[in-house]
Enzyme design. Structure first.
Site, mmCIF file in Angstrom:
data_model
loop_
_atom_site.group_PDB
_atom_site.id
_atom_site.type_symbol
_atom_site.label_atom_id
_atom_site.label_comp_id
_atom_site.label_asym_id
_atom_site.label_seq_id
_atom_site.Cartn_x
_atom_site.Cartn_y
_atom_site.Cartn_z
ATOM 1 N N SER A 263 31.295 -3.566 19.783
ATOM 2 C CA SER A 263 29.994 -3.950 19.219
ATOM 3 C C SER A 263 30.221 -4.584 17.856
ATOM 4 O O SER A 263 31.235 -4.313 17.200
ATOM 5 C CB SER A 263 29.121 -2.695 19.055
ATOM 6 N N TYR B 11 28.200 6.084 15.877
ATOM 7 C CA TYR B 11 28.194 5.008 16.882
ATOM 8 C C TYR B 11 29.130 3.891 16.437
ATOM 9 O O TYR B 11 30.000 3.451 17.206
ATOM 10 C CB TYR B 11 26.775 4.475 17.119
HETATM 11 P P1 NDP Z 1 22.339 0.557 28.828
HETATM 12 O O1 NDP Z 1 21.755 1.816 28.277
HETATM 13 O O2 NDP Z 1 21.408 -0.410 29.456
HETATM 14 O O3 NDP Z 1 23.522 0.893 29.843
HETATM 15 C C1 NDP Z 1 24.446 1.906 29.574
HETATM 16 C C2 NDP Z 1 25.264 2.204 30.810
HETATM 17 O O4 NDP Z 1 26.233 3.225 30.475
HETATM 18 C C3 NDP Z 1 24.420 2.732 31.958
HETATM 19 O O5 NDP Z 1 24.835 2.136 33.151
HETATM 20 C C4 NDP Z 1 24.731 4.221 31.973
HETATM 21 O O6 NDP Z 1 24.704 4.743 33.298
HETATM 22 C C5 NDP Z 1 26.179 4.239 31.462
HETATM 23 N N1 NDP Z 1 26.503 5.546 30.908
HETATM 24 C C6 NDP Z 1 26.112 6.078 29.724
HETATM 25 N N2 NDP Z 1 26.537 7.352 29.627
HETATM 26 C C7 NDP Z 1 27.209 7.634 30.775
HETATM 27 C C8 NDP Z 1 27.855 8.783 31.285
HETATM 28 N N3 NDP Z 1 27.929 9.935 30.587
HETATM 29 N N4 NDP Z 1 28.432 8.722 32.502
HETATM 30 C C9 NDP Z 1 28.360 7.585 33.222
HETATM 31 N N5 NDP Z 1 27.782 6.459 32.807
HETATM 32 C C10 NDP Z 1 27.187 6.491 31.591
HETATM 33 O O7 NDP Z 1 23.100 -0.121 27.575
HETATM 34 P P2 NDP Z 1 23.915 -1.491 27.451
HETATM 35 O O8 NDP Z 1 24.059 -2.158 28.751
HETATM 36 O O9 NDP Z 1 23.321 -2.248 26.333
HETATM 37 O O10 NDP Z 1 25.303 -0.918 26.934
HETATM 38 C C11 NDP Z 1 26.535 -1.133 27.592
HETATM 39 C C12 NDP Z 1 27.648 -1.105 26.557
HETATM 40 O O11 NDP Z 1 27.462 -2.182 25.644
HETATM 41 C C13 NDP Z 1 27.686 0.168 25.710
HETATM 42 O O12 NDP Z 1 29.029 0.563 25.545
HETATM 43 C C14 NDP Z 1 27.086 -0.262 24.384
HETATM 44 O O13 NDP Z 1 27.585 0.494 23.299
HETATM 45 C C15 NDP Z 1 27.567 -1.702 24.321
HETATM 46 N N6 NDP Z 1 26.784 -2.554 23.436
HETATM 47 C C16 NDP Z 1 25.435 -2.699 23.604
HETATM 48 C C17 NDP Z 1 24.721 -3.506 22.729
HETATM 49 C C18 NDP Z 1 23.250 -3.674 22.818
HETATM 50 O O14 NDP Z 1 22.649 -4.181 21.846
HETATM 51 N N7 NDP Z 1 22.602 -3.330 23.921
HETATM 52 C C19 NDP Z 1 25.386 -4.231 21.643
HETATM 53 C C20 NDP Z 1 26.807 -3.986 21.558
HETATM 54 C C21 NDP Z 1 27.470 -3.198 22.438
HETATM 55 P P3 NDP Z 1 23.916 6.073 33.756
HETATM 56 O O15 NDP Z 1 22.879 6.376 32.710
HETATM 57 O O16 NDP Z 1 23.352 5.739 35.099
HETATM 58 O O17 NDP Z 1 24.980 7.112 33.844
HETATM 59 C C1 8X3 Z 2 24.618 -2.178 19.075
HETATM 60 C C2 8X3 Z 2 24.484 -3.474 18.373
HETATM 61 O O1 8X3 Z 2 23.139 -4.814 16.693
HETATM 62 O O2 8X3 Z 2 21.891 -3.237 18.082
HETATM 63 O O3 8X3 Z 2 25.917 -2.049 19.540
HETATM 64 O O4 8X3 Z 2 23.343 -2.407 16.334
HETATM 65 S S1 8X3 Z 2 23.134 -3.479 17.330
#
Ligand code: NDP
Ligand code: 8X3
Length: 247
Positions: A134, A147
């Site tokens: 991120s 985080y």
């Molecule tokens: P979502 O919340 O939409 O998706 C998160 C995914 O992670 C879900 O499929 C969820 O599946 C899975 N997950 C979380 N915890 C568990 C667990 N304990 N076991 C299995 N699966 C798990 O978020 P994003 O798609 O945005 O996030 C995906 C990645 O991208 C993350 O690592 C996040 O930190 C990163 N990211 C996101 C950003 C954003 O702004 N959205 C920016 C930068 C990075 P389920 O709940 O079905 O288990």
């Molecule tokens: C999360 C990115 O910009 O929402 O990983 O903090 S931001």
């Protein structure tokens, strides 16, 4: 046919990656806890998509789920380490320690453990690892504390792996997105959809599909090309500078 294992394929970036890789002709193993989401995706994407249900924090459940995969899905060419979460935005001094533990267990420990498990076959297949870090890895913000720390781990782990894997042909990339409108901010705010809507209002944020395009592009570069790290932000998000506390 190449196979990608995408963690966290039930939502957001991971779900979009599943669609993108299937669209490009790959097989995909999509993981997550929400069985019905993965089954729905399988119904949409067809037999090249294989659901794999487990909680990433439960290594025994993970190992059973992976061992139960159909033979055709057991050889992984690209690991997309995507599953992760933020819980809360409280300052460290007000934060919930259990929330910190959950973020570390999910974003750090589970990611490291799965990577360790799959490394032998990724080396054998001269595969690729794409990590979802991120912008929070590089740019601290108030309430980002653990985080941001977990995402800094992900970035540095990816770069360290690159060093260790020199000469193996395995490629490793850290993808570092800014604001992507997924379920991320709903989860961060304990299920509060309005808080999430407010966070992204007027931003024209990135979508899961925007990041999936980048992940697929990284994974489909020629074998001699490694994208080390990539930061991606919406145009309306940029650097905010320092804060100063006046006495
Ligand atoms: P979502 O919340 O939409 O998706 C998160 C995914 O992670 C879900 O499929 C969820 O599946 C899975 N997950 C979380 N915890 C568990 C667990 N304990 N076991 C299995 N699966 C798990 O978020 P994003 O798609 O945005 O996030 C995906 C990645 O991208 C993350 O690592 C996040 O930190 C990163 N990211 C996101 C950003 C954003 O702004 N959205 C920016 C930068 C990075 P389920 O709940 O079905 O288990
Ligand atoms: C999360 C990115 O910009 O929402 O990983 O903090 S931001």
């Amino acid at each position: 046919m190449k196979t990608a294992l995408i963690t966290g394929a039930t939502s957001g970036i991971g779900e979009a990656c599943a669609r993108a890789f299937i669209g490009a002709g790959w097989q995909v193993v999509g993981t997550g806890r929400r069985t019905e989401r993965l089954e729905r995706l399988a119904a949409e994407l067809g037999e090249r998509f294989q659901p794999c249900v487990y909680d990433v924090r439960d290594e025994a459940a993970r190992d059973s789920a992976l061992a139960a995969l159909p033979q055709a899905f057991r050889g992984i060419d690209c690991l997309v380490n995507n599953a992760g979460l933020a819980l809360g935005s409280a300052k460290a001094q007000d934060a919930d320690l259990d929330a910190w533990r959950t973020m570390i267990d999910t974003n750090v420990t589970a990611l490291a453990s799965l990577t360790h498990k799959l490394l032998p076959q990724l080396i054998e297949r001269r595969g690729a690892i794409v990590m979802l870090s991120s912008v929070a890895a590089t740019y601290p913000y108030t309430g980002g504390n653990i985080y941001g720390g977990t995402k800094a781990f992900v970035r540095q782990f990816a770069l360290g792996l690159r060093s260790d894997l020199a000469g193996t042909g395995v490629r490793v990339t850290s993808i570092e997105p800014g604001m992507v409108e997924t379920e991320f901010t709903v989860v961060r705010n304990g299920g509060d959809q309005a808080a999430s809507d407010n966070f992204y209002a007027g931003v024209n944020p990135l979508t899961g599909a925007d990041i999936a395009d980048v992940v697929l592009w990284v994974a489909t570069q020629p074998p001699h090309v490694n994208i080390n790290a990539l930061e991606v932000m919406p145009v309306n998000q940029s650097f905010a500078g320092f804060q100063v506390a006046r006495e």
